[in-house]
Write an enzyme that holds these catalytic residues in place. Structure first.
Site, PDB file in Angstrom:
ATOM      1  CD  GLU A   1      36.261  30.978  34.418  1.00 18.63           C
ATOM      2  OE1 GLU A   1      35.419  31.047  33.519  1.00 18.63           O
ATOM      3  OE2 GLU A   1      36.903  31.957  34.831  1.00 18.63           O
TER       4      GLU A   1
ATOM      5  N   GLY B   1      37.786  30.540  26.198  1.00 14.62           N
ATOM      6  CA  GLY B   1      37.747  31.215  24.904  1.00 14.62           C
ATOM      7  C   GLY B   1      38.507  30.528  23.790  1.00 14.62           C
TER       8      GLY B   1
ATOM      9  CB  SER C   1      35.169  26.635  25.610  1.00 16.50           C
ATOM     10  OG  SER C   1      36.263  27.482  25.279  1.00 16.50           O
TER      11      SER C   1
ATOM     12  CG  ASN D   1      33.144  37.399  32.819  1.00  8.88           C
ATOM     13  OD1 ASN D   1      32.921  38.609  32.792  1.00  8.88           O
ATOM     14  ND2 ASN D   1      34.371  36.910  32.911  1.00  8.88           N
TER      15      ASN D   1
ATOM     16  CG  HIS E   1      38.159  35.920  34.967  1.00  5.81           C
ATOM     17  ND1 HIS E   1      38.999  35.915  33.866  1.00  5.81           N
ATOM     18  CD2 HIS E   1      37.068  35.193  34.623  1.00  5.81           C
ATOM     19  CE1 HIS E   1      38.421  35.219  32.897  1.00  5.81           C
ATOM     20  NE2 HIS E   1      37.248  34.775  33.320  1.00  5.81           N
TER      21      HIS E   1
ATOM     22  CE  LYS F   1      35.730  35.980  29.539  1.00  5.79           C
ATOM     23  NZ  LYS F   1      36.736  35.053  28.975  1.00  5.79           N
TER      24      LYS F   1
END
Length: 252
Positions: free
Chosen positions: A168, A174, A214, A11, A98, A13
């Site tokens: 997730e 992140g 991550s 992804n 998401h 983003k």
């Protein structure tokens, strides 16, 4: 137990900044081939970059996905693209739900359900994202949150072959924090057990569940050994040449 083919998603983003950077990345990925009979790879570029980089990614044996899709059809819906556009452009996948769509843009469970219904009707495959906030995990509500988010879309799903679930934990996206392999396995097993009760044992056994949060070349090898982890949805690490190290680790 059904043999579940691993799947790795990338992804991107709202990255990278230029078309040239997407092309440079695809060129770097050519240096490390993977066996597409052993692992599916689905890349989610920005909507603007997707049609430009699509041929190069597909030449590598990868598929492409949008990061979002409309809950509506054709018409006066400024800023949207819908399942008919995806079909016309031969884009077979989309993300739905998401956490950044949920937390930053107010996407509700009801909206994810409407999007899922659109995709199921059109035959668009979905990576459906679920996961809890840090305060929800600390409050012992991880399973409750995941089940709520899944319950919202279950009535819209008739073809489970077109569904991948991406768990997730929001607190790990992140941040550099990663659920331990045992934490991730425990949650994935709970998701599968929930589906066994809510849908069927057959669906629970065959649906692929990715871990996201991550993920990196350094931690993926141990995570993928867990029996209920069927791959990864990768964020920042999918913008690097070393993303292919994750893919090859998953394919075994």
């Amino acid at each position: 137990m059904a043999a579940r083919k691993p799947i790795v998603g990338g992804n991107w983003k709202c990255n990278p900044a230029t078309v040239a950077e997407t092309q440079k990345l695809a060129t770097a990925w050519k240096e490390k081939a993977f066996d597409k009979s052993k692992v599916d790879v689905v890349i989610c570029p920005t909507a603007l970059h997707l049609p430009l980089i699509k041929p190069e990614l597909e030449a590598l044996g990868m598929e492409v996905s949008t990061q979002n899709v409309s809950a509506t059809g054709m018409g006066a819906f400024t800023g949207e693209w819908n399942v008919d556009h995806l079909k016309d452009m031969a884009i077979g996948w989309t993300l739905i739900g998401h956490s950044e769509r949920r937390t930053k843009y107010g996407e509700t469970d009801e909206v994810t359900a409407a999007k899922m219904a659109m995709c199921q009707k059109a035959g668009i495959k979905v990576i459906f994202c679920i996961g809890e906030l840090l305060e929800e995990r600390e409050g012992g509500k991880t399973d409750e949150v995941n089940q709520r988010q899944l319950n919202a879309v279950l009535p819209a799903i008739s073809n489970w072959d077109d569904i991948v679930i991406a768990y997730e934990p929001v607190w790990a996206i992140g941040t550099g924090k990663v659920a331990t392999p045992d934490q991730a396995q425990e949650t994935h097993a709970a998701i599968r057990n929930f589906l066994k009760t809510a849908v069927s044992a057959e669906v629970a056994d065959k649906v692929r569940i990715q871990y996201g949060g991550s993920v990196s070349p350094d931690n993926c090898a141990e995570l993928i050994t867990k029996p209920d982890i069927d791959g990864f949805l990768v964020g920042g690490a999918s913008l690097k040449p070393s993303f292919m190290d994750i893919v090859t680790a998953v394919q075994g």
